[in-house]
Design a protein around this motif. Structure first.
Motif, mmCIF file in Angstrom:
data_model
loop_
_atom_site.group_PDB
_atom_site.id
_atom_site.type_symbol
_atom_site.label_atom_id
_atom_site.label_comp_id
_atom_site.label_asym_id
_atom_site.label_seq_id
_atom_site.Cartn_x
_atom_site.Cartn_y
_atom_site.Cartn_z
ATOM 1 N N VAL A 124 6.594 7.695 -6.453
ATOM 2 C CA VAL A 124 7.611 8.652 -6.878
ATOM 3 C C VAL A 124 6.999 10.017 -7.219
ATOM 4 C CG1 VAL A 124 7.718 8.210 -9.371
ATOM 5 C CG2 VAL A 124 9.808 8.748 -8.130
ATOM 6 N N LYS A 125 5.708 10.061 -7.462
ATOM 7 C CA LYS A 125 5.041 11.338 -7.726
ATOM 8 C C LYS A 125 4.937 12.194 -6.475
ATOM 9 C CE LYS A 125 2.409 9.481 -11.547
ATOM 10 N NZ LYS A 125 1.109 9.045 -12.035
ATOM 11 N N HIS A 126 5.178 11.603 -5.304
ATOM 12 C CA HIS A 126 5.136 12.361 -4.056
ATOM 13 C C HIS A 126 6.481 12.994 -3.726
ATOM 14 C CE1 HIS A 126 1.683 9.489 -2.700
ATOM 15 N NE2 HIS A 126 1.312 10.327 -3.660
ATOM 16 N N LEU A 127 7.447 12.875 -4.624
ATOM 17 C CA LEU A 127 8.778 13.442 -4.441
ATOM 18 C C LEU A 127 8.890 14.747 -5.216
ATOM 19 C CD1 LEU A 127 11.780 13.110 -3.490
ATOM 20 C CD2 LEU A 127 12.168 12.008 -5.706
ATOM 21 N N LYS A 128 9.331 15.797 -4.540
ATOM 22 C CA LYS A 128 9.565 17.094 -5.169
ATOM 23 C C LYS A 128 11.018 17.474 -4.917
ATOM 24 C CE LYS A 128 5.108 17.256 -5.698
ATOM 25 N NZ LYS A 128 4.553 16.647 -6.868
ATOM 26 N N VAL A 129 11.781 17.688 -5.984
ATOM 27 C CA VAL A 129 13.205 17.985 -5.854
ATOM 28 C C VAL A 129 13.473 19.363 -6.452
ATOM 29 C CG1 VAL A 129 15.543 17.204 -6.384
ATOM 30 C CG2 VAL A 129 13.734 15.529 -6.053
ATOM 31 N N TYR A 130 14.222 20.185 -5.705
ATOM 32 C CA TYR A 130 14.567 21.533 -6.152
ATOM 33 C C TYR A 130 16.066 21.736 -6.064
ATOM 34 C CZ TYR A 130 9.603 22.358 -5.793
ATOM 35 O OH TYR A 130 8.240 22.274 -5.959
ATOM 36 N N ALA A 131 16.639 22.404 -7.073
ATOM 37 C CA ALA A 131 18.083 22.624 -7.123
ATOM 38 C C ALA A 131 18.525 23.640 -6.077
ATOM 39 C CB ALA A 131 18.492 23.089 -8.514
ATOM 40 N N GLY A 132 17.730 24.679 -5.862
ATOM 41 C CA GLY A 132 18.080 25.718 -4.905
ATOM 42 C C GLY A 132 17.385 25.527 -3.573
ATOM 43 N N SER A 133 17.433 26.587 -2.765
ATOM 44 C CA SER A 133 16.859 26.496 -1.415
ATOM 45 C C SER A 133 15.399 26.924 -1.375
ATOM 46 C CB SER A 133 17.672 27.354 -0.443
ATOM 47 O OG SER A 133 17.639 28.705 -0.870
ATOM 48 N N GLU A 134 14.850 27.389 -2.495
ATOM 49 C CA GLU A 134 13.456 27.827 -2.533
ATOM 50 C C GLU A 134 12.552 26.707 -3.039
ATOM 51 O OE1 GLU A 134 12.285 30.823 -1.475
ATOM 52 O OE2 GLU A 134 14.349 31.118 -0.797
ATOM 53 N N HIS A 135 11.369 26.591 -2.426
ATOM 54 C CA HIS A 135 10.365 25.642 -2.898
ATOM 55 C C HIS A 135 9.006 26.305 -2.771
ATOM 56 C CE1 HIS A 135 8.799 24.510 1.101
ATOM 57 N NE2 HIS A 135 10.037 24.721 1.500
ATOM 58 N N LYS A 136 7.992 25.724 -3.425
ATOM 59 C CA LYS A 136 6.674 26.350 -3.458
ATOM 60 C C LYS A 136 5.639 25.572 -2.647
ATOM 61 C CE LYS A 136 5.775 24.174 -7.895
ATOM 62 N NZ LYS A 136 5.441 24.350 -9.283
ATOM 63 N N HIS A 137 6.075 24.848 -1.625
ATOM 64 C CA HIS A 137 5.163 24.023 -0.842
ATOM 65 C C HIS A 137 5.066 24.505 0.603
ATOM 66 C CE1 HIS A 137 5.040 21.268 -4.208
ATOM 67 N NE2 HIS A 137 6.358 21.336 -4.245
ATOM 68 N N HIS A 138 5.121 25.815 0.801
ATOM 69 C CA HIS A 138 5.037 26.369 2.159
ATOM 70 C C HIS A 138 3.658 26.156 2.764
ATOM 71 C CE1 HIS A 138 8.975 28.137 1.799
ATOM 72 N NE2 HIS A 138 8.629 28.645 0.624
ATOM 73 N N MET A 194 0.830 -1.205 0.000
ATOM 74 C CA MET A 194 0.000 0.000 0.000
ATOM 75 C C MET A 194 0.862 1.252 0.000
ATOM 76 S SD MET A 194 -3.013 -0.860 2.695
ATOM 77 C CE MET A 194 -3.935 0.611 2.290
ATOM 78 N N ASP A 195 0.297 2.336 -0.479
ATOM 79 C CA ASP A 195 0.963 3.630 -0.421
ATOM 80 C C ASP A 195 0.625 4.261 0.920
ATOM 81 O OD1 ASP A 195 2.083 6.100 -0.792
ATOM 82 O OD2 ASP A 195 0.559 6.806 -2.193
ATOM 83 N N CYS A 196 1.453 4.000 1.923
ATOM 84 C CA CYS A 196 1.207 4.574 3.247
ATOM 85 C C CYS A 196 2.311 5.554 3.607
ATOM 86 C CB CYS A 196 1.057 3.479 4.302
ATOM 87 S SG CYS A 196 2.400 2.327 4.361
ATOM 88 N N GLY A 197 3.091 5.998 2.631
ATOM 89 C CA GLY A 197 4.188 6.924 2.870
ATOM 90 C C GLY A 197 3.753 8.368 2.841
ATOM 91 N N ASP A 198 4.721 9.250 2.989
ATOM 92 C CA ASP A 198 4.484 10.683 3.050
ATOM 93 C C ASP A 198 5.098 11.374 1.832
ATOM 94 O OD1 ASP A 198 3.193 10.602 5.588
ATOM 95 O OD2 ASP A 198 5.136 10.376 6.544
ATOM 96 N N HIS A 199 4.877 12.676 1.747
ATOM 97 C CA HIS A 199 5.442 13.490 0.675
ATOM 98 C C HIS A 199 6.812 13.997 1.123
ATOM 99 C CE1 HIS A 199 1.651 13.840 -1.638
ATOM 100 N NE2 HIS A 199 1.111 13.661 -0.446
ATOM 101 N N VAL A 200 7.748 14.126 0.175
ATOM 102 C CA VAL A 200 9.102 14.566 0.483
ATOM 103 C C VAL A 200 9.484 15.704 -0.448
ATOM 104 C CG1 VAL A 200 11.530 13.900 0.555
ATOM 105 C CG2 VAL A 200 9.789 12.288 1.284
ATOM 106 N N ILE A 201 10.059 16.761 0.142
ATOM 107 C CA ILE A 201 10.606 17.890 -0.611
ATOM 108 C C ILE A 201 12.108 17.893 -0.344
ATOM 109 C CG2 ILE A 201 10.577 20.378 -0.947
ATOM 110 C CD1 ILE A 201 7.822 20.277 0.593
ATOM 111 N N ILE A 202 12.915 17.827 -1.393
ATOM 112 C CA ILE A 202 14.373 17.887 -1.247
ATOM 113 C C ILE A 202 14.832 19.203 -1.846
ATOM 114 C CG2 ILE A 202 16.575 16.835 -1.849
ATOM 115 C CD1 ILE A 202 15.159 14.164 -2.028
ATOM 116 N N ILE A 203 15.516 20.012 -1.037
ATOM 117 C CA ILE A 203 16.054 21.292 -1.519
ATOM 118 C C ILE A 203 17.576 21.193 -1.583
ATOM 119 C CG2 ILE A 203 14.111 22.686 -0.747
ATOM 120 C CD1 ILE A 203 15.783 23.506 1.678
ATOM 121 N N ASN A 204 18.197 22.087 -2.329
ATOM 122 C CA ASN A 204 19.648 22.133 -2.532
ATOM 123 C C ASN A 204 20.181 20.811 -3.092
ATOM 124 O OD1 ASN A 204 19.970 24.811 -1.556
ATOM 125 N ND2 ASN A 204 19.874 24.045 0.534
#
Length: 144
Positions: free
Chosen positions: A119-133, A48-58
Motif C-alpha cells: 500500500v506504500k506504493h500507492l499515491k493518491v491526489y485530489a486534483g490533476s497535479e502530481h509530483k511524480h513526473h 512476493m511484492d512483484c507489483g508496480d507503483h500507482v498514481i491516482i489523480i482526480n
C-alpha cells in the motif's frame, strides 16, 4: 517441471497513472489493487511484492453509483467504550478528498505484512497535479 519463482532483483517496477475523474470509485480501486499486487504480470507470485507503483489523480471526482454518496458509511473506533465514530462518504470527501480512495484500495489488498508494504506504493491526489513526473508514469486506461 519446477515452479518459477522470480528473484527480487528480476522484478521490474513500473509507474502507472490512473485518472479517476468520472470513473466509479470501486472500479478504479480494483484496477489499482490489481496493479499494486502485480496480478497483471506473468511472473505474479502471491507471497512476493512483484507489483508496480500507482498514481491516482482526480480522486475527489470519482463517482459512486446509486445513493451511496448519502448512504455509504465509514466507521472508526478509538478503542475506548463508546468510541465508535460513523461518517458518510460526503463527510469523508469534504474533509479528506483522497481518504475514500485510499480506504477502497486498502480494502482490496491483503491485510498482512505484504499488504502494508504494497500500500506504500500507492499515491493518491485530489486534483490533476502530481509530483511524480520524473518516474515517467504510463497511463492506465480503465474500461467501462
Amino acid at each position: 517441471m519446477k515452479t518459477f519463482i522470480p528473484k527480487i532483483n528480476e522484478i521490474e517496477k513500473k509507474w502507472y497513472l490512473i485518472d479517476a475523474e468520472g470513473k466509479v470509485l470501486g472500479r478504479v480501486a480494483a484496477e489499482a489493487a490489481k496493479i499494486l499486487r502485480g496480478k497483471h504480470k506473468p511472473i505474479f507470485t502471491p507471497f512476493m511484492d512483484c507489483g508496480d507503483h500507482v498514481i491516482i489523480i482526480n480522486a475527489e471526482k470519482a463517482i459512486l453509483t446509486g445513493n451511496k454518496t448519502e448512504q455509504k458509511k465509514y466507521y472508526r473506533h478509538s478503542g475506548y467504550k463508546g468510541g465508535l465514530r460513523e461518517f458518510t462518504y460526503e463527510q469523508i470527501v469534504a474533509k479528506h478528498p483522497t481518504r475514500a480512495m485510499e480506504l477502497a484500495v486498502w480494502g482490496m489488498l491483503p491485510h498482512n505484512r505484504l499488504g502494508r508494504k504494497i500500500v506504500k506504493h500507492l499515491k493518491v491526489y485530489a486534483g490533476s497535479e502530481h509530483k511524480h513526473h520524473a518516474q515517467n508514469p504510463e497511463i492506465w486506461e480503465i474500461k467501462d
